[in-house]
Motif scaffolding. Sequence first.
Motif, PDB file in Angstrom:
ATOM      1  N   ASP A 248       0.834  -1.210   0.000  1.00 15.28           N
ATOM      2  CA  ASP A 248       0.000   0.000   0.000  1.00 15.28           C
ATOM      3  C   ASP A 248       0.865   1.255   0.000  1.00 15.28           C
ATOM      4  O   ASP A 248       0.555   2.246  -0.678  1.00 15.28           O
ATOM      5  CB  ASP A 248      -0.942  -0.001   1.199  1.00 15.28           C
ATOM      6  N   GLU A 249       1.954   1.207   0.770  1.00 13.49           N
ATOM      7  CA  GLU A 249       2.855   2.357   0.835  1.00 13.49           C
ATOM      8  C   GLU A 249       3.504   2.604  -0.529  1.00 13.49           C
ATOM      9  O   GLU A 249       3.525   3.738  -1.024  1.00 13.49           O
ATOM     10  CB  GLU A 249       3.933   2.100   1.895  1.00 13.49           C
ATOM     11  N   VAL A 250       4.037   1.542  -1.134  1.00 12.09           N
ATOM     12  CA  VAL A 250       4.670   1.672  -2.443  1.00 12.09           C
ATOM     13  C   VAL A 250       3.653   2.101  -3.494  1.00 12.09           C
ATOM     14  O   VAL A 250       3.934   2.927  -4.358  1.00 12.09           O
ATOM     15  CB  VAL A 250       5.353   0.338  -2.844  1.00 12.09           C
ATOM     16  N   LYS A 251       2.452   1.532  -3.401  1.00  9.23           N
ATOM     17  CA  LYS A 251       1.387   1.882  -4.342  1.00  9.23           C
ATOM     18  C   LYS A 251       1.066   3.373  -4.240  1.00  9.23           C
ATOM     19  O   LYS A 251       0.910   4.055  -5.255  1.00  9.23           O
ATOM     20  CB  LYS A 251       0.153   1.038  -4.030  1.00  9.23           C
ATOM     21  N   GLY A 252       0.983   3.868  -3.010  1.00 12.40           N
ATOM     22  CA  GLY A 252       0.713   5.291  -2.814  1.00 12.40           C
ATOM     23  C   GLY A 252       1.807   6.159  -3.412  1.00 12.40           C
ATOM     24  O   GLY A 252       1.532   7.167  -4.066  1.00 12.40           O
ATOM     25  N   LYS A 253       3.057   5.751  -3.202  1.00 15.79           N
ATOM     26  CA  LYS A 253       4.169   6.510  -3.775  1.00 15.79           C
ATOM     27  C   LYS A 253       4.129   6.462  -5.291  1.00 15.79           C
ATOM     28  O   LYS A 253       4.366   7.473  -5.959  1.00 15.79           O
ATOM     29  CB  LYS A 253       5.503   5.953  -3.273  1.00 15.79           C
ATOM     30  N   ALA A 254       3.848   5.283  -5.831  1.00 15.95           N
ATOM     31  CA  ALA A 254       3.804   5.141  -7.287  1.00 15.95           C
ATOM     32  C   ALA A 254       2.709   6.012  -7.884  1.00 15.95           C
ATOM     33  O   ALA A 254       2.921   6.676  -8.900  1.00 15.95           O
ATOM     34  CB  ALA A 254       3.591   3.679  -7.663  1.00 15.95           C
ATOM     35  N   PHE A 255       1.526   5.997  -7.256  1.00 17.22           N
ATOM     36  CA  PHE A 255       0.441   6.836  -7.770  1.00 17.22           C
ATOM     37  C   PHE A 255       0.805   8.306  -7.668  1.00 17.22           C
ATOM     38  O   PHE A 255       0.487   9.101  -8.554  1.00 17.22           O
ATOM     39  CB  PHE A 255      -0.863   6.556  -7.034  1.00 17.22           C
ATOM     40  N   GLY A 256       1.487   8.677  -6.576  1.00 21.20           N
ATOM     41  CA  GLY A 256       1.917  10.064  -6.415  1.00 21.20           C
ATOM     42  C   GLY A 256       2.886  10.473  -7.507  1.00 21.20           C
ATOM     43  O   GLY A 256       2.754  11.545  -8.107  1.00 21.20           O
ATOM     44  N   LYS A 257       3.855   9.614  -7.772  1.00 19.18           N
ATOM     45  CA  LYS A 257       4.838   9.909  -8.818  1.00 19.18           C
ATOM     46  C   LYS A 257       4.171   9.914 -10.190  1.00 19.18           C
ATOM     47  O   LYS A 257       4.502  10.719 -11.047  1.00 19.18           O
ATOM     48  CB  LYS A 257       5.991   8.891  -8.799  1.00 19.18           C
ATOM     49  N   TRP A 258       3.231   9.008 -10.395  1.00 19.32           N
ATOM     50  CA  TRP A 258       2.519   8.961 -11.674  1.00 19.32           C
ATOM     51  C   TRP A 258       1.750  10.264 -11.875  1.00 19.32           C
ATOM     52  O   TRP A 258       1.743  10.822 -12.969  1.00 19.32           O
ATOM     53  CB  TRP A 258       1.579   7.753 -11.708  1.00 19.32           C
ATOM     54  N   SER A 259       1.115  10.752 -10.803  1.00 16.39           N
ATOM     55  CA  SER A 259       0.377  12.014 -10.899  1.00 16.39           C
ATOM     56  C   SER A 259       1.322  13.156 -11.243  1.00 16.39           C
ATOM     57  O   SER A 259       0.987  14.017 -12.061  1.00 16.39           O
ATOM     58  CB  SER A 259      -0.338  12.314  -9.584  1.00 16.39           C
ATOM     59  N   GLU A 260       2.498  13.157 -10.619  1.00 16.13           N
ATOM     60  CA  GLU A 260       3.475  14.195 -10.924  1.00 16.13           C
ATOM     61  C   GLU A 260       3.895  14.121 -12.386  1.00 16.13           C
ATOM     62  O   GLU A 260       4.022  15.156 -13.059  1.00 16.13           O
ATOM     63  CB  GLU A 260       4.716  14.032 -10.038  1.00 16.13           C
ATOM     64  N   LEU A 261       4.099  12.925 -12.870  1.00 18.62           N
ATOM     65  CA  LEU A 261       4.506  12.744 -14.262  1.00 18.62           C
ATOM     66  C   LEU A 261       3.399  13.201 -15.204  1.00 18.62           C
ATOM     67  O   LEU A 261       3.664  13.872 -16.211  1.00 18.62           O
ATOM     68  CB  LEU A 261       4.851  11.277 -14.514  1.00 18.62           C
TER      69      LEU A 261
END
Length: 119
Positions: free
Chosen positions: A77-90
């Motif tokens: 869940d933590e990694v997923k949250g980070k990935a979604f955050g980075k994806w949003s930034e991208l």
Amino acid sequence: KKTEKQTSSWIGEVEKYSRQIWLAGLGAYSKVSKDGTKLFDSLVKDGEKAEKQAKTEVDKQVGAVKAGVGSARSKVDEVKGKAFGKWSELEEAFDKRLNNAISRLGVPSRNEVKALNDK
């Protein structure tokens, strides 16, 4: 400002890495055209080895995750949250660049068209 600086730094790294991948592909294509099928076959074999190693590593990771399901879920869940955050930034960075390019070409924005239509 700090988050903005981190975002642009992260995006800069992605752009740099993407550029390197592109250049590596061009270099591989150039080598293949010069050295013929021998190099291509060698690259295919290297790719197969890398794929096999990656699959082995993934299988190990899956086994480790299955061993600790409870703690793994929270980490996932933590990694997923980070990935979604980075994806949003991208996505935001892509949207900004696309809007800037469209603007430079003189294409009016949705708001400009709406304002003109309202007038």
